[in-house]
Write a protein that holds these residues in place. Structure first.
Motif, PDB file in Angstrom:
ATOM      1  N   GLU A   1     -12.105  -0.132 -12.361  1.00  0.00           N
ATOM      2  CA  GLU A   1     -12.385   1.291 -12.561  1.00  0.00           C
ATOM      3  C   GLU A   1     -13.222   1.848 -11.417  1.00  0.00           C
ATOM      4  OE1 GLU A   1     -14.655   4.157 -15.832  1.00  0.00           O
ATOM      5  OE2 GLU A   1     -13.816   2.223 -16.461  1.00  0.00           O
ATOM      6  N   ALA A   2     -14.207   1.069 -10.975  1.00  0.00           N
ATOM      7  CA  ALA A   2     -15.073   1.536  -9.891  1.00  0.00           C
ATOM      8  C   ALA A   2     -14.306   1.665  -8.579  1.00  0.00           C
ATOM      9  CB  ALA A   2     -16.246   0.576  -9.719  1.00  0.00           C
ATOM     10  N   ASP A   3     -13.450   0.688  -8.261  1.00  0.00           N
ATOM     11  CA  ASP A   3     -12.675   0.742  -7.023  1.00  0.00           C
ATOM     12  C   ASP A   3     -11.649   1.864  -7.065  1.00  0.00           C
ATOM     13  OD1 ASP A   3     -14.061  -1.273  -5.811  1.00  0.00           O
ATOM     14  OD2 ASP A   3     -12.537  -2.821  -6.124  1.00  0.00           O
TER      15      ASP A   3
ATOM     16  N   LEU B   1       0.713  -3.353   9.400  1.00  0.00           N
ATOM     17  CA  LEU B   1       0.011  -4.637   9.311  1.00  0.00           C
ATOM     18  C   LEU B   1      -1.140  -4.689  10.313  1.00  0.00           C
ATOM     19  CD1 LEU B   1       0.174  -7.382   7.828  1.00  0.00           C
ATOM     20  CD2 LEU B   1       1.515  -8.218   9.766  1.00  0.00           C
ATOM     21  N   ALA B   2      -0.904  -4.176  11.510  1.00  0.00           N
ATOM     22  CA  ALA B   2      -1.943  -4.162  12.533  1.00  0.00           C
ATOM     23  C   ALA B   2      -3.111  -3.260  12.132  1.00  0.00           C
ATOM     24  CB  ALA B   2      -1.366  -3.709  13.873  1.00  0.00           C
ATOM     25  N   LEU B   3      -2.796  -2.136  11.477  1.00  0.00           N
ATOM     26  CA  LEU B   3      -3.876  -1.239  11.083  1.00  0.00           C
ATOM     27  C   LEU B   3      -4.796  -1.898  10.062  1.00  0.00           C
ATOM     28  CD1 LEU B   3      -5.146   1.557  11.469  1.00  0.00           C
ATOM     29  CD2 LEU B   3      -3.927   2.276   9.414  1.00  0.00           C
ATOM     30  N   ILE B   4      -4.239  -2.733   9.200  1.00  0.00           N
ATOM     31  CA  ILE B   4      -5.082  -3.420   8.219  1.00  0.00           C
ATOM     32  C   ILE B   4      -6.177  -4.209   8.932  1.00  0.00           C
ATOM     33  CG2 ILE B   4      -5.130  -5.169   6.396  1.00  0.00           C
ATOM     34  CD1 ILE B   4      -2.284  -4.293   5.642  1.00  0.00           C
TER      35      ILE B   4
ATOM     36  N   GLU C   1       3.159   9.506  -5.701  1.00  0.00           N
ATOM     37  CA  GLU C   1       2.182   8.912  -4.788  1.00  0.00           C
ATOM     38  C   GLU C   1       0.965   8.378  -5.544  1.00  0.00           C
ATOM     39  OE1 GLU C   1       2.581   8.511  -1.324  1.00  0.00           O
ATOM     40  OE2 GLU C   1       4.609   8.985  -1.993  1.00  0.00           O
ATOM     41  N   LEU C   2       0.563   9.078  -6.592  1.00  0.00           N
ATOM     42  CA  LEU C   2      -0.571   8.626  -7.395  1.00  0.00           C
ATOM     43  C   LEU C   2      -0.247   7.344  -8.149  1.00  0.00           C
ATOM     44  CD1 LEU C   2      -3.409   9.092  -8.545  1.00  0.00           C
ATOM     45  CD2 LEU C   2      -2.377  10.598 -10.265  1.00  0.00           C
ATOM     46  N   GLU C   3       0.986   7.213  -8.594  1.00  0.00           N
ATOM     47  CA  GLU C   3       1.371   6.023  -9.361  1.00  0.00           C
ATOM     48  C   GLU C   3       1.198   4.759  -8.537  1.00  0.00           C
ATOM     49  OE1 GLU C   3       2.530   3.998 -12.772  1.00  0.00           O
ATOM     50  OE2 GLU C   3       1.878   6.074 -12.470  1.00  0.00           O
ATOM     51  N   LYS C   4       1.389   4.844  -7.225  1.00  0.00           N
ATOM     52  CA  LYS C   4       1.188   3.667  -6.369  1.00  0.00           C
ATOM     53  C   LYS C   4      -0.248   3.163  -6.476  1.00  0.00           C
ATOM     54  CE  LYS C   4       2.462   5.451  -2.486  1.00  0.00           C
ATOM     55  NZ  LYS C   4       2.898   5.708  -1.094  1.00  0.00           N
ATOM     56  N   VAL C   5      -1.189   4.075  -6.509  1.00  0.00           N
ATOM     57  CA  VAL C   5      -2.590   3.675  -6.636  1.00  0.00           C
ATOM     58  C   VAL C   5      -2.839   3.053  -7.999  1.00  0.00           C
ATOM     59  CG1 VAL C   5      -4.981   4.479  -6.581  1.00  0.00           C
ATOM     60  CG2 VAL C   5      -3.304   5.465  -4.999  1.00  0.00           C
ATOM     61  N   LYS C   6      -2.273   3.650  -9.027  1.00  0.00           N
ATOM     62  CA  LYS C   6      -2.451   3.114 -10.379  1.00  0.00           C
ATOM     63  C   LYS C   6      -1.899   1.693 -10.471  1.00  0.00           C
ATOM     64  CE  LYS C   6      -4.084   6.959 -12.283  1.00  0.00           C
ATOM     65  NZ  LYS C   6      -5.442   7.032 -12.895  1.00  0.00           N
ATOM     66  N   LEU C   7      -0.802   1.434  -9.783  1.00  0.00           N
ATOM     67  CA  LEU C   7      -0.169   0.121  -9.850  1.00  0.00           C
ATOM     68  C   LEU C   7      -0.934  -0.954  -9.091  1.00  0.00           C
ATOM     69  CD1 LEU C   7       3.585   1.152  -9.488  1.00  0.00           C
ATOM     70  CD2 LEU C   7       2.494   0.180 -11.513  1.00  0.00           C
ATOM     71  N   LEU C   8      -1.911  -0.564  -8.299  1.00  0.00           N
ATOM     72  CA  LEU C   8      -2.708  -1.549  -7.585  1.00  0.00           C
ATOM     73  C   LEU C   8      -3.572  -2.378  -8.532  1.00  0.00           C
ATOM     74  CD1 LEU C   8      -3.857   0.567  -4.493  1.00  0.00           C
ATOM     75  CD2 LEU C   8      -2.330  -1.424  -4.441  1.00  0.00           C
TER      76      LEU C   8
ATOM     77  N   ALA D   1      -4.063  -4.075   2.111  1.00  0.00           N
ATOM     78  CA  ALA D   1      -5.107  -3.263   2.734  1.00  0.00           C
ATOM     79  C   ALA D   1      -6.336  -3.185   1.839  1.00  0.00           C
ATOM     80  CB  ALA D   1      -4.580  -1.870   3.036  1.00  0.00           C
ATOM     81  N   VAL D   2      -6.112  -2.973   0.556  1.00  0.00           N
ATOM     82  CA  VAL D   2      -7.233  -2.882  -0.381  1.00  0.00           C
ATOM     83  C   VAL D   2      -7.913  -4.237  -0.545  1.00  0.00           C
ATOM     84  CG1 VAL D   2      -7.877  -2.389  -2.758  1.00  0.00           C
ATOM     85  CG2 VAL D   2      -6.244  -0.914  -1.597  1.00  0.00           C
ATOM     86  N   GLN D   3      -7.125  -5.291  -0.639  1.00  0.00           N
ATOM     87  CA  GLN D   3      -7.688  -6.625  -0.854  1.00  0.00           C
ATOM     88  C   GLN D   3      -8.491  -7.098   0.352  1.00  0.00           C
ATOM     89  OE1 GLN D   3      -4.207  -8.924  -1.829  1.00  0.00           O
ATOM     90  NE2 GLN D   3      -4.241  -8.351  -3.988  1.00  0.00           N
ATOM     91  N   ARG D   4      -7.981  -6.849   1.560  1.00  0.00           N
ATOM     92  CA  ARG D   4      -8.642  -7.373   2.758  1.00  0.00           C
ATOM     93  C   ARG D   4      -9.766  -6.466   3.255  1.00  0.00           C
ATOM     94  NH1 ARG D   4      -4.764  -8.397   7.433  1.00  0.00           N
ATOM     95  NH2 ARG D   4      -6.747  -9.089   8.332  1.00  0.00           N
ATOM     96  N   ALA D   5      -9.520  -5.160   3.280  1.00  0.00           N
ATOM     97  CA  ALA D   5     -10.503  -4.231   3.840  1.00  0.00           C
ATOM     98  C   ALA D   5     -11.458  -3.686   2.786  1.00  0.00           C
ATOM     99  CB  ALA D   5      -9.790  -3.079   4.545  1.00  0.00           C
ATOM    100  N   GLY D   6     -11.022  -3.677   1.536  1.00  0.00           N
ATOM    101  CA  GLY D   6     -11.846  -3.144   0.466  1.00  0.00           C
ATOM    102  C   GLY D   6     -11.414  -1.746   0.060  1.00  0.00           C
TER     103      GLY D   6
END
Length: 241
Positions: free
Chosen positions: A224-226, A162-165, A213-220, A190-195
């Motif tokens: 398409e650009a992000d 949380l602190a790293l975000i 590990e890749l599926e976690k990114v897909k679930l975000l 992290a993605v929503q706040r930091a971009g």
């Protein structure tokens, strides 16, 4: 194109666990291919001589130069006084595109940061939860890019992650990767706040399943650009590619 920014490979000589033993790529490569991962950054495992370990990684990189990138692993205490030479060999002879440091060995040092600045490469530094160092790195080396993997902690360390975000939000040269992040809500935050431009896809292979590990990114559910940023474009930008 999907690029894994964080995979270990090559010989280890500690034999206390997979992290300092020989890391083969057979299963990882099969799983990565099935997942659609096109390229991978290779890092040594923990080793008593990183000059030797980096040389071994360079031989792996040379077998598939279109698929593998290499990062030079250094030990800030044991390699003190010769880090620039180790990085020079890795960058100029092996074609490596980054530096790896782990708090398990020793804390990051100014010598590492100076080498990264001189050779124009990013530093992948695992702080093992000591994420406050991001404040110092950002202030003293604003022209060096730092990737603090696992959202700051491989362990299930909610407070550190949380602190790293907050550091990702405030400092333009502090980045993270997605590998081994167990709390999906923190990864999403992290993605929503930091971009999306501050987060890189990584697996910490060959020990973690690249498809999982890749599926976690897909679930975000990114645009398409992000998603392209996270899955490869951020890394290419940091490496100057």
């Amino acid at each position: 194109m999907i690029i894994d920014c964080h995979c270990h490979a090559g010989p280890g000589d500690g034999l206390s666990g997979p992290w300092d033993s020989d890391a083969g790529l057979g299963r990882y490569l099969r799983r990565a291919q099935e997942a659609g991962i096109a390229r991978t950054v290779l890092l040594a495992t923990f080793h008593s001589d990183y000059a030797e370990a980096n040389s071994a990684v360079s031989r792996l990189v040379s077998t598939r130069p279109g698929q593998f990138y290499g990062f030079a692993f250094v030990h800030t205490r044991r390699d003190r006084g010769r880090i620039a030479d180790l990085v020079r060999t890795a960058v100029e002879q092996y074609g490596f595109t980054g530096i790896k440091v782990h708090r398990h060995d020793a804390r990051i040092s100014g010598e590492v940061c100076a080498a990264a600045r001189y050779f124009g490469v990013p530093v992948l530094y695992d702080p093992v939860g000591e994420v406050a160092v991001a404040e110092l790195l950002a202030a003293q080396y604003p022209d060096v890019n730092f990737i603090l993997p696992h959202l700051g902690s491989f362990a299930d360390d909610w407070a550190a992650q949380l602190a790293l975000i907050d550091h990702l939000v405030r400092h333009k040269n502090i980045y993270t990767d997605t590998s081994a992040v167990r709390r999906f809500d923190l990864l999403e935050q992290a993605v929503q706040r930091a971009g999306a431009h501050k987060v890189l896809f990584g697996t910490d292979g060959p020990w973690l399943h690249p498809g999982l590990e890749l599926e976690k990114v897909k679930l975000l559910g990114l645009s398409e650009a992000d998603e392209r940023l996270v899955l490869g474009e951020n890394l290419l930008r940091l490496m100057g590619r």
